[in-house]
Scaffold this active site. Sequence first.
Site, PDB file in Angstrom:
ATOM      1  N   THR A 201       4.026   0.115  60.819  1.00  0.00           N
ATOM      2  CA  THR A 201       4.731   1.382  61.106  1.00  0.00           C
ATOM      3  C   THR A 201       5.761   1.729  60.029  1.00  0.00           C
ATOM      4  OG1 THR A 201       6.319   0.177  62.458  1.00  0.00           O
ATOM      5  CG2 THR A 201       4.490   1.236  63.620  1.00  0.00           C
TER       6      THR A 201
ATOM      7  N   HIS B 124      17.049  -6.028  62.916  1.00  0.00           N
ATOM      8  CA  HIS B 124      17.524  -6.613  61.658  1.00  0.00           C
ATOM      9  C   HIS B 124      18.908  -6.067  61.352  1.00  0.00           C
ATOM     10  CE1 HIS B 124      13.717  -8.456  61.064  1.00  0.00           C
ATOM     11  NE2 HIS B 124      13.065  -7.300  61.020  1.00  0.00           N
TER      12      HIS B 124
ATOM     13  N   ASN C 118      12.336  -1.642  56.763  1.00  0.00           N
ATOM     14  CA  ASN C 118      12.351  -0.199  56.490  1.00  0.00           C
ATOM     15  C   ASN C 118      13.557   0.177  55.637  1.00  0.00           C
ATOM     16  OD1 ASN C 118      14.437   1.281  58.412  1.00  0.00           O
ATOM     17  ND2 ASN C 118      13.523  -0.394  59.597  1.00  0.00           N
TER      18      ASN C 118
ATOM     19  N   SER D 200      17.337   0.314  61.986  1.00  0.00           N
ATOM     20  CA  SER D 200      18.096  -0.638  62.795  1.00  0.00           C
ATOM     21  C   SER D 200      19.588  -0.612  62.467  1.00  0.00           C
ATOM     22  CB  SER D 200      17.524  -2.048  62.591  1.00  0.00           C
ATOM     23  OG  SER D 200      17.422  -2.318  61.212  1.00  0.00           O
TER      24      SER D 200
ATOM     25  N   HIS E  87       5.470 -10.107  58.176  1.00  0.00           N
ATOM     26  CA  HIS E  87       6.401  -9.291  58.973  1.00  0.00           C
ATOM     27  C   HIS E  87       6.077  -9.465  60.463  1.00  0.00           C
ATOM     28  CE1 HIS E  87       8.339  -5.757  60.712  1.00  0.00           C
ATOM     29  NE2 HIS E  87       9.162  -5.829  59.664  1.00  0.00           N
TER      30      HIS E  87
ATOM     31  N   CYS F 161       7.930  -1.188  70.815  1.00  0.00           N
ATOM     32  CA  CYS F 161       7.981   0.261  70.580  1.00  0.00           C
ATOM     33  C   CYS F 161       6.608   0.869  70.911  1.00  0.00           C
ATOM     34  CB  CYS F 161       8.328   0.522  69.118  1.00  0.00           C
ATOM     35  SG  CYS F 161       8.268   2.276  68.716  1.00  0.00           S
TER      36      CYS F 161
ATOM     37  N   HIS G 238       9.234  -4.793  67.637  1.00  0.00           N
ATOM     38  CA  HIS G 238       8.122  -5.191  66.760  1.00  0.00           C
ATOM     39  C   HIS G 238       6.892  -5.623  67.560  1.00  0.00           C
ATOM     40  CE1 HIS G 238      10.657  -5.084  63.343  1.00  0.00           C
ATOM     41  NE2 HIS G 238      11.319  -6.211  63.565  1.00  0.00           N
TER      42      HIS G 238
ATOM     43  N   GLU H 292       6.105  -7.573  62.968  1.00  0.00           N
ATOM     44  CA  GLU H 292       5.254  -6.536  63.569  1.00  0.00           C
ATOM     45  C   GLU H 292       3.784  -6.779  63.227  1.00  0.00           C
ATOM     46  OE1 GLU H 292       6.222  -2.330  62.751  1.00  0.00           O
ATOM     47  OE2 GLU H 292       4.054  -2.039  62.651  1.00  0.00           O
TER      48      GLU H 292
HETATM   49  S1  SF4 Z   1      10.730   2.520  63.199  1.00  0.00           S
HETATM   50 FE1  SF4 Z   1       9.284   3.679  64.364  1.00  0.00          FE
HETATM   51  S2  SF4 Z   1       7.855   2.144  65.035  1.00  0.00           S
HETATM   52 FE2  SF4 Z   1       9.624   1.069  64.398  1.00  0.00          FE
HETATM   53  S3  SF4 Z   1      10.797   0.847  66.218  1.00  0.00           S
HETATM   54 FE3  SF4 Z   1      11.515   2.663  65.237  1.00  0.00          FE
HETATM   55  S4  SF4 Z   1      10.355   4.276  66.201  1.00  0.00           S
HETATM   56 FE4  SF4 Z   1       9.325   2.393  66.639  1.00  0.00          FE
END
Ligand code: SF4
Length: 760
Positions: free
Chosen positions: A169, A49, A227, A270, A132, A104, A82, A134
């Site tokens: 996550t 993102h 996030n 990201s 989402h 991941c 994701h 993920e």
């Molecule tokens: S935030 Fe955590 S779960 Fe998501 S890609 Fe990064 S390391 Fe992996």
Amino acid sequence: MEIRLAKHAGFCFGVRRAVELARETAEKVYKEERGEGTPRVFTYGELIHNKTVVDELAAIGVTAIESPGEAGAGDFVIIRSHGVPESVGQELVSRGIKCIDATCPFVAHIHEIVSAAHAAGENVFIVGEPTHPEVIGINGHCGNSARFIRTEEDAQSLRSETGCLVVQTTFDYDKFTKLAGIIADIAPGITVHTTVCPTTRERQAEAEELSRSCDIMLVLGDKTSSNTQKLKKICEKNCSRTQNAAKPSEISLDLFEKRDIIVGVVAGASTPDSIIREVINTMNEQGMAEINEATENVTAEAAQTIEENVVFDDNAIDQTLRQPHCGQILSGKVIQISADGEVSVNVSYKYDGYIPREEFSNDPELDPATVCKVGDTIDVEVLKVNDGENRVLLSRKDVERQKAWDEFAKDPDVSEKVFDGVCKEVIKGGVLVALDNGAAMAFVPASQVSTRFVQDLKQFVGKPMRLKVLEVDTKRRRVVGSCKAVLVKEAEEAEKAIWDKLEVGMKTTGTVRRLTNFGAFVDIGGVDGLVHITQCAWGKIKDPSEVFTPNQKIDVIIRELDKENKKISLGYRELLPKPWTTADERYPVGSFVEGKVVRIVPFGAFVSLEPTIDGLIHISQVGLKRVSKVEDEINVGDRVRCKVIEIDTAKRRISLSRRDALIDENPEEAAEIIAREREQRERERAERQEKRVQEEQARRENQAAAREERRRERGERQERRRREEDYELPPVESATTSLASLLGNIVVEENGENNEGGEN
Ligand code: SF4
């Protein structure tokens, strides 16, 4: 102004890995000039993102697709961190698209949890945002059966439920702990997996702490980043002057009008490091010119923090993920299978693992792509934790062999089962067979290789064999097998199956195996039946070999079955047309045939035209000359050519003429012979006539002489009587009577004379 940069800012491990994979793939695929057939590189959805990074990737030829149909066979598709639903991965592979799985490891771990729970029939609950990517991906690994929990009300609705619960996550960790607490109280049957990513947790904790002590909070990251938005929310709770910016140009300079302020900087997972550096530099340049010196230090510190952050992330991952060691057996997910058979595996370690082709299977010919696909979970052994290029060297073949052996040796029914294998070599006393299940090499003694005695065992090398296990020595890891046992059992089963389906009156095809003087044994698919000699043909035959030859394929009908004594009586002639019904078609009048003289009778000779049909040559037709005995012309055993002169199928009679056949063969010579024969016959007839005339003449003369003799004798008798009468006359009455008698005698004598004359 003081700038406080969060320790955990910039790309997280999962995002960094995905971006690197995308760049590496583009570099490899596009290393040569792109043409019409060059495969394309896509990401399944935008890789991260962050528009800046997405644009950068597009510039090197990596663009996003939203469905499998947008890529073609041979193209590369990178699955972002994701993850995706299982069905998407399967569809990509089925379309011949090369998948590079950059899911991941933290997300992949959640996939494993929900997949196992779903397979075990458990309910799955996901704490997170259903839309989402993920969460969509996680739900796609449990058959899209999950229920979603976002609020405390949702959590309350789980009362007395059972199953397994995971969390997105990037979900707010504090909020999750509250929900988990409620669920633990009201639904103890739900197993809660705290799958909030440790990186996320750290970032959120830092955001919480920094936002409490800073005047301004800058949350760097895209507005579409989940996030990042969570970090923003956390900061906003404690700091009213929180601003979210994806790039320096989005930062409002009004924020920095005061100099004695503390600015906290956090960044989503990201957000690239370059943007964080750029933002700090921009703040220095545009808002804080007077304190350049100080901010330079801050910038330097920030850069160092970012570098440390990277190191820290790795350490955090090391602590969170597996710590593999040599010889360890791990489960991993296949993320790529290269054209040369190298399999890349995600083993939930900071480095991906790889299995060289020679380490994949004990069968060097086996193509890994035929036994596993991207997304499959496989067990591997760690050969090297780091091969020098930040990759884990793995092996699958020993794991497979050990697993197969354990399964094999512990199987209580091992002696009942049939195992496939390939004969590898001939050794003293037998052969070695590599079992297809990879468990072991089985020794098959020479006596157990086949149901027949085999002189040269080398003929089996390289060929598939099936065997039953006679002995398993777990200590020495030795297996003794028998192919013969399999063959015998199969033969018995096949025979039973055949007997089960046999019925009287059933027609089938068989192969003549053996001829005897009383019939032919015919194999009708695993069992032998007997065609008795009387059933071999419609006519009489002396030996079945007149009708059959060994290995001949024939149609038969089952006449009798004795399942107890395993005896089958077969009929053959029933399936043949009765010979006489069509004899007139095969032997039309006027045609010439050939046959063997089988019997001679006073009136002719019987000629066998076929086993069931004899024709008769009348004695008058055996040759050009008339004969008194058939043997003068032909004998039993002679082969003769004849002409069919009459056929009566109802009476089963065929009249043959050898004479006509001889005329047909050589008309001139035959005509001469016939003419001579005719002359001879004429001559003989004339002689016979002459002889008859003479005989008649003689007979008449004899008759005349006889008559004369009788007349003379009569005269003498009359004379004698007269003289006797003159000598002694009888009395009158008696004389009258005597005279009458005498007259009567005279009449009789006169009549007798007349009669004699009539004979003449
Ligand atoms: S935030 Fe955590 S779960 Fe998501 S890609 Fe990064 S390391 Fe992996």
